[in-house]
Design an enzyme around this catalytic site. Structure first.
Site, PDB file in Angstrom:
ATOM      1  N   CYS A  27       2.749  -7.911  10.776  1.00 32.05           N
ATOM      2  CA  CYS A  27       2.402  -9.153  10.281  1.00 32.05           C
ATOM      3  C   CYS A  27       3.434 -10.116  10.368  1.00 32.05           C
ATOM      4  O   CYS A  27       3.261 -11.548   9.981  1.00 32.05           O
ATOM      5  CB  CYS A  27       2.216  -9.107   8.851  1.00 32.05           C
ATOM      6  SG  CYS A  27       0.171  -7.684   9.275  1.00 32.05           S
TER       7      CYS A  27
ATOM      8  N   SER B 122       0.421  -1.537   0.413  1.00 37.04           N
ATOM      9  CA  SER B 122      -0.097   0.431  -0.274  1.00 37.04           C
ATOM     10  C   SER B 122       0.751   1.067  -0.106  1.00 37.04           C
ATOM     11  O   SER B 122       0.392   2.343  -0.493  1.00 37.04           O
ATOM     12  CB  SER B 122      -0.640  -0.259   1.492  1.00 37.04           C
ATOM     13  OG  SER B 122      -1.515  -0.451   1.208  1.00 37.04           O
TER      14      SER B 122
ATOM     15  N   ASN C 242       7.784  -6.938  11.656  1.00 37.29           N
ATOM     16  CA  ASN C 242       7.171  -6.022  11.665  1.00 37.29           C
ATOM     17  C   ASN C 242       5.524  -7.277  11.985  1.00 37.29           C
ATOM     18  O   ASN C 242       5.746  -7.729  12.660  1.00 37.29           O
ATOM     19  CB  ASN C 242       7.080  -5.984  10.227  1.00 37.29           C
ATOM     20  CG  ASN C 242       5.871  -7.241   9.234  1.00 37.29           C
ATOM     21  OD1 ASN C 242       6.350  -8.319   9.758  1.00 37.29           O
ATOM     22  ND2 ASN C 242       4.945  -7.073   7.864  1.00 37.29           N
TER      23      ASN C 242
ATOM     24  N   THR D 267      -1.581  -9.825   2.151  1.00 37.72           N
ATOM     25  CA  THR D 267      -2.405  -9.347   1.051  1.00 37.72           C
ATOM     26  C   THR D 267      -3.193  -9.229   1.223  1.00 37.72           C
ATOM     27  O   THR D 267      -4.276  -8.975   0.340  1.00 37.72           O
ATOM     28  CB  THR D 267      -1.767 -10.219  -0.189  1.00 37.72           C
ATOM     29  OG1 THR D 267      -2.600 -11.450  -0.088  1.00 37.72           O
ATOM     30  CG2 THR D 267      -0.453 -10.394  -0.345  1.00 37.72           C
ATOM     31  N   GLY D 268      -4.144  -8.542   2.425  1.00 38.06           N
ATOM     32  CA  GLY D 268      -5.111  -8.037   2.664  1.00 38.06           C
ATOM     33  C   GLY D 268      -5.826  -6.682   1.687  1.00 38.06           C
ATOM     34  O   GLY D 268      -6.469  -7.051   0.884  1.00 38.06           O
TER      35      GLY D 268
ATOM     36  N   GLY E 242       3.778  -0.046   8.645  1.00 38.88           N
ATOM     37  CA  GLY E 242       3.486  -0.851  10.013  1.00 38.88           C
ATOM     38  C   GLY E 242       4.609  -0.368  10.307  1.00 38.88           C
ATOM     39  O   GLY E 242       6.188  -1.099   9.791  1.00 38.88           O
TER      40      GLY E 242
ATOM     41  N   GLU F 292       5.774 -11.146   8.381  1.00 38.84           N
ATOM     42  CA  GLU F 292       6.296 -12.090   7.934  1.00 38.84           C
ATOM     43  C   GLU F 292       7.568 -10.920   7.577  1.00 38.84           C
ATOM     44  O   GLU F 292       9.022 -12.081   7.273  1.00 38.84           O
ATOM     45  CB  GLU F 292       5.395 -11.793   6.843  1.00 38.84           C
ATOM     46  CG  GLU F 292       5.356 -10.119   5.868  1.00 38.84           C
ATOM     47  CD  GLU F 292       4.433  -9.236   5.843  1.00 38.84           C
ATOM     48  OE1 GLU F 292       4.139  -8.767   5.234  1.00 38.84           O
ATOM     49  OE2 GLU F 292       3.453 -10.076   7.532  1.00 38.84           O
TER      50      GLU F 292
END
Length: 1201
Positions: A484, A153, A482, A684-685, A230, A486
């Site tokens: 999330c 994003s 981070n 990949t939201g 983030g 990953e």
């Protein structure tokens, strides 16, 4: 590098096969009010409406785009690639308000992204010639437009704004390393060097106010959140509670500082208006505050429960006490020894532990003439004041677990915790540290597992495994990730992500995977991510220097679950694991091979020489996994990875995976690598929805039947497109596939339906015209009842043709089909035929052995029993992990009935299978999540002491409660008594305070209203007063309130939007709309005009029968009774709804389908959603996305993806 075309042709470039069209984009709240709107935007024709909405709402630049541009000449840059700035001369010919606007075309967005990347790549010699640069640009635009891949994003938010439009702004304290000199430079511009990185890891020193310390971290985090990124940090450096300080005294402990950071993050929306801040908090398992950290969210959830319960009880009992003070006359009414009603209400209040001083305070207020106390009731909604009040709600929490700790758990050994100062001192002195506390490892493991079961946190990160795959250990260990989980690398580094849409590489005719196309994409996007490091700026000196030094990338993929289903392969199978490993290996090793090619031209990353032997060891281990080497062959690993099993992998995919592994290693040994890391698997939201992916990241699908957004508004039902292809691959005939698909999604017609069909309805009085209306609505209907409501059929048909009175069909819970004599069993059978079962289980022709191919993360539909086990999620992660530089962001779903032992097993299996990190989510582990089982368990259960409550809080005078009243216009005004009952309601509509006051006749009917918006200016305030007077005159002359309600609800003007301070109403389209919703709910029982069901309330309804009594010049007013009286309308009886009915009776919603809030939650969960509502658009289409939530309607996420 020399670039060759793959997807485009030279003469036409990127648009050779792309069809473009103009679309409108509109996102609305549940009540119809507008969230966002853009018209006539140019987009690729194949894009879904959801993808269009997300691009337009979230990724279009909305302001500052000049209407006229001109190129900036720059030596060595071709004209087509030169920067653009506003053409001030041409702009002066326009009106000032017309000179700048926003992006209106997807092509504009693709151009600024691809153009910016190409510009920086060409400027710093990533391409061998101009032709290669043009090919690179064309291919990237094509891939974006065809949804083959998408960057994270922040790239969409920031990249190319300066290059394409000359947009700039004041520097925000960023830094970058000049690629020409290698020197650190402080940014002088906000956008010349964009911030394209989504993922950051930052360090924190045990220092309060200096640079690099605790308070400085919150500033650095804020800088990241502002630009949509983030961040994660390991806080293990901070001293524990009561740990000695160097200057004397004791430390306040880690938790006190975490709460400050949590508050700071909660105050910031990431990217300005796009998402809330996302952060990760990590802590080593030997930290002295580890137990408090584990329990943090569990404790805060308990506080939320206490706040919600306490606010409701306080509101009920304190208002009951105040009402009791007006039960009799004289001073004795304030004395519980003389006023029996007051005594009873005080006793009831003390039973539920209402504080004595508050009881006394209310009596004192009543003595001063006050007649109500406003005590706000809190809710368990995750956006409510209850959750905003407690801490720990703005981060994902993870514990760093070492192999030593896991072995201690296995062997039931003790586990030591260490003061930070002691650990550091022992390291300097070369001795073993002395523990500050010793626990049983299994006790700590139990605590971790219980917390995850109860609150979905903490997650686990396996520190030893992570660092055994570390490419640069000479520069320090990997301590954190981070948000999330990953991206895992050194502190003070960043990673920019991109994901490929795997579904685009499956040939739907042959059902083979396009290896060559996928390789080409991986090569180009590795180059894009590398160029992004060159052009980027960073929020601190350290991050700028280290990100430049190590150049970590995050290429990943999405839609794996869909690909497996299309190929007819169960997600939980050996074949799925092998294919996952092969695809991951092709991506990973192609990226490393490309990195080595760039190292040949640009040189390896700065930190490579120091870490060469470690990095090549890691690359060799990646290659061994591609060859499924025996455990003894791996170097420096304590846990053997899951290799690609040749027995279950298609030979062409296995061959490609091994070839790419060989190439990456050979090129790396020869040239080194340009990047320390190249791949992650992100959730990949939002970008997954932009690519129209059915599944995100490595996830399986969440449902077999989806609701696709229509361009003109509304939804229609479709089968997951993977299903028919999967059935075809399994050998089913076209007619069998059609029957199975219809069983899942329904026939969308009454023709051929059992019991309830065209013929049966004609016999009941349905006309051909009405039947056509019903048929037209069935493709959009989730439930057959939705097609048979007054909005679709019309009130005239119901009253005149079917003879049903308005009173009956307007009543809550009315079912026309039941009224016509059809049984629930008849309706269910017809519903299954028309609207489908939403599951594939028990479908005609489908063999039971093929069921696993179509298993989803959740049970599908109301009949579905099957869902993927947590073990299957872990196994698929284990198959991919050996071919990923970082880690895998994934939600491992567990059903509500999962026990703590399941959590332990899941975390332990993750460690054993060499997964780097894990996040579990048990359905219902958050207090804020609606849960079907809870609704079903408690629905209909009444409070045992209902009559006692009624005695304590409701006037015993039953005057006119059941009186039949005929309302008619009266020519003479019916005057109100000089002293009259009524109520005052304070609310905030769209940020503006509104006070509504009513006046009533002795019989409880409304006779006047007062409206005050005291800060809105004299003119507006006077208009509202005049309007209130005119309505009051109408009421006093006999105009039914219902007429006003019908006329003024849904009236739309500013201010509008979110409503706070009202129990039932949460959204309104204007102040007038809000006022008449409130009056309709209170006096007419029109709960369909509110957004919160009466069963959600706990006895704080404003009573509508208010007796008036003279006592010391004061009126008696029942402020919080348990009875709501529906206002009489012509030839209707006044209906009394008891408190118990409020709890158990469902209300119609304001939607045309007329379903209740509880029903909406249930239906959402049946569809595969979580049952939560979206904070941006209000829809119930939320799915789990990594450890966060994502809205499938508008694309909003609660995290950073």
């Amino acid at each position: 590098m020399k670039m060759n075309r793959h997807f485009t042709v030279p003469q036409n470039g990127e648009s050779s096969t792309i069809q473009w069209t103009k679309r409108n984009s509109k996102i609305t709240n549940p009540d119809g009010s507008k969230v966002f709107e853009a018209n006539d935007i140019l987009v690729p024709e194949d894009w879904s409406q959801v993808a269009v909405d997300i691009l337009a709402q979230k990724y279009f630049r909305r302001k500052g785009v000049p209407k006229y541009l001109k190129k900036v000449q720059e030596d060595g840059i071709p004209e087509w690639l030169q920067k653009s700035i506003p053409d001030t001369e041409k702009l002066e010919s326009l009106k000032p308000e017309d000179r700048f606007g926003g992006e209106t075309s997807a092509l504009e967005v693709f151009h600024r992204l691809a153009g910016c990347w190409t510009y920086w790549g060409y400027k710093y010699k990533y391409f061998s010639d101009e032709e290669s640069a043009k090919i690179f640009y064309d291919e990237i635009v094509y891939m974006l437009a065809t949804q083959m891949a998408a960057p994270n994003s922040p790239q969409w938010f920031n990249t190319g704004l300066n290059w394409a439009y000359g947009i700039d702004g004041k520097s925000q304290g960023h830094y970058y390393v000049d690629p020409s000199t290698g020197k650190l430079v402080k940014s002088t511009s906000a956008y010349e060097h964009p911030q394209p990185h989504a993922c950051f890891i930052q360090s924190v020193d045990d220092d309060l106010v200096n640079e690099g310390g605790i308070m400085d971290l919150w500033v650095r985090e804020a800088r990241l959140f502002k630009y949509g990124s983030g961040t994660g940090t390991n806080f293990s450096n901070l001293r524990g509670e009561n740990e000695p300080l160097s200057g004397g005294g004791k430390s306040s402990g880690l938790m006190s500082f975490l709460k400050i950071g949590d508050r700071a993050a909660g105050a910031i929306k990431s990217g300005g208006t796009t998402r809330r801040a996302a952060k990760m908090v990590c802590l080593d398992v030997d930290h002295p505050d580890i137990e408090n950290f584990i329990d943090w969210k569990v404790t805060e959830e308990k506080k939320v429960a206490s706040l919600v319960t306490g606010s409701m009880l306080n509101n009920r009992h304190l208002n009951a006490i105040m009402s009791a003070c007006y039960e009799m006359e004289g001073e004795d009414r304030f004395n519980p020894k003389k006023n029996s009603s007051l005594k009873k209400t005080i006793q009831d209040a003390k039973k539920v532990l209402i504080p004595d001083n508050y009881i006394k305070r209310v009596i004192d207020l009543a003595r001063q003439g006050y007649k109500e106390i406003l005590f706000e009731e809190l809710t368990t909604d995750w956006q409510s004041d209850a959750y905003n009040t407690v801490s720990g709600q703005n981060s994902n929490n993870s514990i760093r677990l070492t192999n030593e700790f896991m072995a201690a758990v296995e062997q039931d050994q003790p586990w030591n915790l260490y003061f930070r100062t002691e650990k550091e001192k022992a390291k300097v002195e070369g001795r073993k540290a002395k523990p500050s506390q010793t626990l049983r490892a299994r006790e700590l493991w139990e605590k971790i597992s219980y917390a995850a079961w109860a609150s979905a946190d903490p997650g686990t990160q396996y520190h030893t495994t992570i660092n055994e795959w570390h490419t640069c250990p000479e520069d320090g260990p990997i301590n954190a990730s981070n948000p999330c989980s990953e991206y895992m690398f050194l502190d003070n580094t960043a990673c920019n992500l991109a994901s490929a849409n795997l579904q685009k590489f499956v040939n739907l005719e042959t059902l083979n995977f396009d290896v060559e196309g996928f390789r080409y994409l991986c090569k180009l996007w590795t180059i894009i991510l590398e160029i992004s490091v060159t052009m980027a700026q960073f929020p601190s000196k350290e991050i700028a220097e280290l990100s430049y030094k190590f150049r970590t990338l995050g290429l990943g993929y999405a839609n794996l679950g869909s690909v497996l289903m299309v190929l007819g392969i169960p997600y939980d199978s050996q074949q799925a694991m092998a294919i996952t490993g092969a695809i991951s290996s092709i991506m990973h090793m192609t990226a490393y091979a490309t990195s080595a090619e760039m190292a040949k031209e640009q040189g390896p990353f700065v930190g490579y020489a120091k870490n060469q032997k470690h990095m090549l060891r890691v690359i060799r281990n990646h290659r061994r996994a591609a060859y499924n080497a025996p455990s003894g062959d791996y170097e420096g690993l304590t846990i053997t990875p899951i290799g690609i099993n040749p027995a279950f992998c298609p030979s062409y995919m296995l061959k490609a995976a091994q070839e790419d592994a060989d190439l990456a290693l050979s090129l790396g040994e020869k040239y080194g690598f340009r990047n320390a890391q190249v791949t992650v698997i992100a959730p990949t939201g939002t970008i997954g929805l932009v690519m129209d992916c059915d599944t995100t990241g490595i996830e399986p699908d969440f449902a077999l039947v989806k609701f696709k957004k229509l361009a003109g508004g509304g939804y229609f039902k479709i089968i997951n497109q993977s299903v028919p292809y999967g059935l075809k691959k399994l050998g089913y005939s076209p007619s069998e596939i059609e029957a199975i698909v219809n069983y899942c999604k329904g026939h969308a017609t009454l023709n051929g339906a059992p019991v309830i069909n065209t013929q049966a309805l004609k016999e009941k009085g349905f006309t051909n015209e009405i039947l056509e209306k019903v048929e037209a609505s069935l493709p959009l209907a989730f439930d057959i009842n939705f097609a048979f409501n007054k909005f679709n059929l019309g009130e005239n048909f119901l009253t005149k043709n079917l003879g049903i009175s308005k009173e009956i069909f307007d009543s809550p819970g009315f079912s026309l089909l039941e009224h016509l004599g059809f049984t629930k069993e008849d309706i269910n059978k017809a519903n299954d035929y028309v609207c489908g079962t939403m599951t594939i289980e028990n479908a005609p022709f489908l063999k039971e052995k093929d069921y696993p191919v179509f298993d989803c993360a959740n049970k599908c539909g109301k009949y579905g029993k099957r869902f993927l086990s947590y073990e299957s999620h872990i196994r698929i992660m284990a198959a991919a992990q050996p071919f990923i530089s970082g880690a895998i962001s994934k939600t491992i779903n567990l059903p509500e009935e999962a026990v703590i032992e399941d959590i332990k097993n899941a975390y332990f299996l993750s460690w054993k299978m060499m997964i780097k990190a894990n996040a579990l989510y048990r359905d219902g582990s958050k207090l804020s999540q609606p849960l079907n089982s809870v609704l079903e368990l408690l629905n209909g259960i009444e409070i045992d002491d209902q009559e006692e409550i009624r005695e304590a809080t409701i006037s015993k005078d039953p005057v006119q409660i059941a009186e039949k009243i005929v309302t008619k216009y009266i020519s003479h005004r019916r005057k109100l008594p000089s002293r009259r009952a009524g109520y005052t309601q304070k609310a905030i509509v769209g940020g503006h305070k509104v006070y509504l006051r009513t006046g009533e006749y002795e019989d409880g009917q409304i006779g006047e209203i007062f409206i005050d918006m005291h800060k809105e200016g004299a003119a507006f305030r006077s208009l509202m007063n005049a309007f209130a007077i005119s309505v009051s005159l109408g009421l006093q002359h006999g105009v039914p309130l219902e007429e006003y309600v019908d006329a003024f609800t849904f009236f739309k003007f500013e201010p509008n939007g979110i409503v706070s301070g009202n129990k039932h109403i949460k959204m309104s389209t204007s102040v007038i709309d809000y006022i008449f919703r409130e009056l309709a709910i209170t006096y007419l029982g029109r709960y369909d005009l509110g957004q919160v069901a009466p069963e959600d309330l706990r006895g704080d309804e404003i009573g509508s029968k208010r007796a008036t009594a003279e006592s010391n010049g004061q009126e008696k007013e029942t402020l919080s009774s348990m009875t709501a009286v529906i206002e009489p309308t012509p030839k209707k009886e006044v209906e009394t709804i008891s408190y118990s009915q409020m709890i158990s009776k469902e209300k119609p919603s304001s939607s045309p389908s007329g379903i209740s809030l509880l029903e909406e939650v249930k239906l959402a969960k049946i569809k595969g959603y979580t049952g939560d509502s979206c904070s941006e658009c209000g829809s119930f289409e939320m799915v789990r996305n990594g450890s966060c939530l994502k809205c499938m309607s508008c694309g909003s996420t609660t995290g950073c993806s």
